[in-house]
Design a protein around this motif. Sequence first.
Motif, mmCIF file in Angstrom:
data_model
loop_
_atom_site.group_PDB
_atom_site.id
_atom_site.type_symbol
_atom_site.label_atom_id
_atom_site.label_comp_id
_atom_site.label_asym_id
_atom_site.label_seq_id
_atom_site.Cartn_x
_atom_site.Cartn_y
_atom_site.Cartn_z
ATOM 1 N N ILE A 181 2.832 2.424 3.611
ATOM 2 C CA ILE A 181 4.091 1.880 3.103
ATOM 3 C C ILE A 181 3.811 0.673 2.216
ATOM 4 N N ALA A 182 2.936 -0.212 2.686
ATOM 5 C CA ALA A 182 2.592 -1.409 1.915
ATOM 6 C C ALA A 182 1.925 -1.032 0.588
ATOM 7 N N VAL A 183 1.016 -0.065 0.636
ATOM 8 C CA VAL A 183 0.321 0.364 -0.587
ATOM 9 C C VAL A 183 1.318 0.908 -1.607
ATOM 10 N N VAL A 184 2.221 1.773 -1.171
ATOM 11 C CA VAL A 184 3.202 2.362 -2.089
ATOM 12 C C VAL A 184 4.130 1.287 -2.640
ATOM 13 N N ILE A 185 4.564 0.352 -1.798
ATOM 14 C CA ILE A 185 5.429 -0.734 -2.275
ATOM 15 C C ILE A 185 4.722 -1.549 -3.354
ATOM 16 N N VAL A 186 3.466 -1.889 -3.127
ATOM 17 C CA VAL A 186 2.711 -2.681 -4.104
ATOM 18 C C VAL A 186 2.545 -1.904 -5.414
ATOM 19 N N LEU A 187 2.199 -0.616 -5.316
ATOM 20 C CA LEU A 187 1.974 0.192 -6.513
ATOM 21 C C LEU A 187 3.258 0.385 -7.319
#
Length: 220
Positions: A181-187
């Motif tokens: 979730i964090a990775v997708v939010i950052v990307l």
Amino acid sequence: MAMPALPARYKPASVWGLYVIGLLPGLYAFYLGIFGGLGADPVRTFEHLLGLWALRFLCLGLTVTPARDLLGINLISYRRALGLLAFYYVLAHFAVYLTLDRGLILSSIAGDILKRPYIMLGMAGLTMLVPLAATSNRWSIRRLGQKWNRLHKLVYAIAAAAVLHYALSLKAITAEPAFYIAVVIVLLAYRLVRPRIMAWKRANKPGNRTVRAPVASTGD
């Protein structure tokens, strides 16, 4: 500073190598399933692994642009392969769900969708991926022009649907889904600030800097 690029003559072979390496996790999971290495619920485990690898390849594809912008690592030649690998894994994930999990029983599938709305998110992601996969070729790029760029921005919605589908399917936000979730939010957030970052980089290129002439002393 840009990283040195792979010579052009090696690019086709490296792309095909990426396809081979990218498909290995799915083939290995299939091998484990045949020989009883996927635990007590092999179908669900196999289904989960295929979906997880689809999400990973989606994230890797979205990483290509910030890696080039911020680190000077140009992997644009591999973005199409990463996107298609994500599509293949989503397709396999969905096929396992329909056949091995639900046995192609429409009533069971419909009941499962009503009981588990996150399945609709997964289906929405697959539906949006189909036109992207179908147009991931040079002919489509030339034919569609600017429409191709607009169409392929669907990958942002696909990534959001995929990570929500994955997190909700686990029924608990543990460390692993929280990470994705964090990775997708950052990307995705990077896409919002990218115009400012690129404008700042262009303004601060050595050739674009304004050189101020020294001010002569007035003697005061």
